[in-house]
Design an enzyme around this catalytic site. Sequence first.
Site, PDB file in Angstrom:
ATOM      1  N   HIS A   1      54.979  18.199   0.388  1.00 39.66           N
ATOM      2  CA  HIS A   1      55.837  17.549   1.284  1.00 39.66           C
ATOM      3  C   HIS A   1      54.761  16.556   1.974  1.00 39.66           C
ATOM      4  O   HIS A   1      54.156  16.754   3.042  1.00 39.66           O
ATOM      5  CB  HIS A   1      56.161  18.498   2.416  1.00 39.66           C
ATOM      6  CG  HIS A   1      57.039  17.930   3.448  1.00 39.66           C
ATOM      7  ND1 HIS A   1      58.286  18.742   3.850  1.00 39.66           N
ATOM      8  CD2 HIS A   1      57.158  16.903   4.203  1.00 39.66           C
ATOM      9  CE1 HIS A   1      58.743  18.029   4.880  1.00 39.66           C
ATOM     10  NE2 HIS A   1      58.160  16.921   4.838  1.00 39.66           N
TER      11      HIS A   1
ATOM     12  N   ASN B   1      55.237   6.483   3.142  1.00 37.68           N
ATOM     13  CA  ASN B   1      54.939   5.588   4.301  1.00 37.68           C
ATOM     14  C   ASN B   1      54.470   6.350   5.314  1.00 37.68           C
ATOM     15  O   ASN B   1      53.840   5.488   6.375  1.00 37.68           O
ATOM     16  CB  ASN B   1      56.028   4.753   4.693  1.00 37.68           C
ATOM     17  CG  ASN B   1      56.548   3.685   3.492  1.00 37.68           C
ATOM     18  OD1 ASN B   1      55.550   2.836   3.243  1.00 37.68           O
ATOM     19  ND2 ASN B   1      57.534   3.987   2.617  1.00 37.68           N
TER      20      ASN B   1
ATOM     21  N   SER C   1      59.829   9.710  -1.002  1.00 38.02           N
ATOM     22  CA  SER C   1      59.933   8.272  -0.339  1.00 38.02           C
ATOM     23  C   SER C   1      61.470   7.779  -0.603  1.00 38.02           C
ATOM     24  O   SER C   1      62.044   7.979  -1.479  1.00 38.02           O
ATOM     25  CB  SER C   1      59.090   7.068  -0.956  1.00 38.02           C
ATOM     26  OG  SER C   1      58.905   6.006   0.031  1.00 38.02           O
TER      27      SER C   1
ATOM     28  N   PRO D   1      63.967   4.962  -0.943  1.00 40.68           N
ATOM     29  CA  PRO D   1      64.263   3.568  -1.578  1.00 40.68           C
ATOM     30  C   PRO D   1      64.636   2.795  -0.388  1.00 40.68           C
ATOM     31  O   PRO D   1      65.853   3.016   0.132  1.00 40.68           O
ATOM     32  CB  PRO D   1      65.313   3.705  -2.730  1.00 40.68           C
ATOM     33  CG  PRO D   1      65.293   5.394  -3.003  1.00 40.68           C
ATOM     34  CD  PRO D   1      64.805   6.052  -1.814  1.00 40.68           C
TER      35      PRO D   1
ATOM     36  N   ASP E   1      67.750   9.146   3.529  1.00 43.96           N
ATOM     37  CA  ASP E   1      67.487   9.063   4.925  1.00 43.96           C
ATOM     38  C   ASP E   1      68.926   9.614   5.431  1.00 43.96           C
ATOM     39  O   ASP E   1      69.935   9.015   5.483  1.00 43.96           O
ATOM     40  CB  ASP E   1      67.184   7.516   5.559  1.00 43.96           C
ATOM     41  CG  ASP E   1      66.917   7.704   7.049  1.00 43.96           C
ATOM     42  OD1 ASP E   1      67.439   8.675   7.734  1.00 43.96           O
ATOM     43  OD2 ASP E   1      65.926   6.923   7.293  1.00 43.96           O
TER      44      ASP E   1
ATOM     45  N   GLU F   1      64.622  21.355  11.746  1.00 46.32           N
ATOM     46  CA  GLU F   1      63.483  20.888  12.179  1.00 46.32           C
ATOM     47  C   GLU F   1      63.347  20.740  13.794  1.00 46.32           C
ATOM     48  O   GLU F   1      62.502  20.660  14.466  1.00 46.32           O
ATOM     49  CB  GLU F   1      63.406  19.458  11.739  1.00 46.32           C
ATOM     50  CG  GLU F   1      61.887  18.759  11.981  1.00 46.32           C
ATOM     51  CD  GLU F   1      61.704  17.357  11.277  1.00 46.32           C
ATOM     52  OE1 GLU F   1      62.803  16.864  10.504  1.00 46.32           O
ATOM     53  OE2 GLU F   1      60.651  16.900  11.637  1.00 46.32           O
TER      54      GLU F   1
ATOM     55  N   ASP G   1      53.041  16.380   5.505  1.00 47.40           N
ATOM     56  CA  ASP G   1      54.012  15.829   5.990  1.00 47.40           C
ATOM     57  C   ASP G   1      53.826  14.227   6.139  1.00 47.40           C
ATOM     58  O   ASP G   1      54.398  13.331   5.391  1.00 47.40           O
ATOM     59  CB  ASP G   1      54.532  16.038   7.534  1.00 47.40           C
ATOM     60  CG  ASP G   1      55.993  15.962   7.791  1.00 47.40           C
ATOM     61  OD1 ASP G   1      56.754  15.640   6.820  1.00 47.40           O
ATOM     62  OD2 ASP G   1      56.448  16.283   9.044  1.00 47.40           O
ATOM     63  N   ASP G   2      52.986  13.704   6.880  1.00 43.21           N
ATOM     64  CA  ASP G   2      52.549  12.436   7.319  1.00 43.21           C
ATOM     65  C   ASP G   2      51.246  12.257   7.601  1.00 43.21           C
ATOM     66  O   ASP G   2      50.820  12.105   8.747  1.00 43.21           O
ATOM     67  CB  ASP G   2      53.424  11.584   8.345  1.00 43.21           C
ATOM     68  CG  ASP G   2      54.920  11.903   8.133  1.00 43.21           C
ATOM     69  OD1 ASP G   2      55.361  10.929   7.316  1.00 43.21           O
ATOM     70  OD2 ASP G   2      55.659  12.526   8.798  1.00 43.21           O
TER      71      ASP G   2
END
Length: 349
Positions: free
Chosen positions: A19, A23, A101, A103, A143, A206, A288-289
């Site tokens: 996961h 970006n 990601s 697009p 998204d 979440e 995650d990020d």
Amino acid sequence: VMDKEVEPFCRALPKVELHAHLNGSISVATMERLIARKPHLNIKHSMTAIHKGQRRTLDECFQVFKVIHQLVDSEEDLLMAAKAVIREFSEDGVRYLELRSTPRVETNTGLTKRKYVETVIEAIRQCKQEDVDIDVRFLVAVDRRNGPEVAMETVKLAEDYMLSSEGIVVGMDLSGDPMVGHGKDLLPALQKARNCGLKLALHMSEVPCQKEESELLLTLPPDRIGHGTFLHPEVGGSWSLVHKVREGNIPLELCLTSNIMGKTVESYEKHHFPYWYKLGHPCVLCTDDKGVFSTSLSQEYQLAASTFGLDQEALWILSQQAISCSFAPEAIKQQLEKRWAEQRSQLLC
Ligand SMILES: CC(C)=CCNc1ncnc2c1ncn2[C@@H]1O[C@H](COP(=O)(O)O)[C@@H](O)[C@H]1O
Ligand SMILES: [Zn+2]
């Protein structure tokens, strides 16, 4: 186990990352290169990351992605960022990575959604050619804010590339600000994705108040769940949700630091990891990020070890079990299992 032994152990441990948003995974060093390329944007590094003790609301966290997207808006930026992210995961001991990601179209630079997907695939191919020690797959992300038409369009794109990327595109992700949009509208697109053989990794529960949406998404069902923070009745979910996730044996992708920084979980001690872990449910530690939250997968393993008292043996099993939760083809899973087994005796004395 002494604490100072845990850090090198977690770094040396072969790991699986399932996961990671491209970006959100860009490191400080790469971010500096991107900022230097676009001085006119006047972006400070403090605008692209969230630091410890700097917990923000989920909404404020999502603003960060707007800034990062301005910095990564061309084919060139995307290729550079994706290659750097893949290398960094490899340097951290990640041997199998599923990168996700969304697009995006960028009219200024002529970036199209197709070019976007092709560039991520190209980054993965180039890393392989350059012998970066990591197997990378791509989950095309939807998204949720963009609604059902865009979701359907993204599914078609993912299907195309699943068929033409020689196994690089393996599935789809549903992500984006959980307070925006409703999963109900996206159900037909996700159903279609599933029917054409794309695996589904969906962000679910979440935030609180997603009980109905999670019930609906579980009818698909998803192949993996991102976060699942509010599935349990004690935090506003329900036993029905918990039972369905357990019966389906649907793996959970758990991101400790992300949940703390995004304020959906009060403290590391109060994270839902031990609840599911003690049930013997498949749990996969993820970042995650890693860029936005300044973490790494080995750091997440260390945090799990120190917070929940996991010894080296337990950490090794946790990392090994992630292999079976991946969307890798069976032959690749077997190769990874073999590699893990070979390293086991060196790591655990
Ligand atoms: C703000 C916060 C607490 C983040 C962690 N939780 C998240 N929940 C849902 N979607 C996310 C999260 N982190 C990243 N994303 C998604 O990943 C995107 C950034 O990566 P990319 O452009 O898809 O390559 C974001 O725009 C968002 O759509
Ligand atoms: Zn996520």
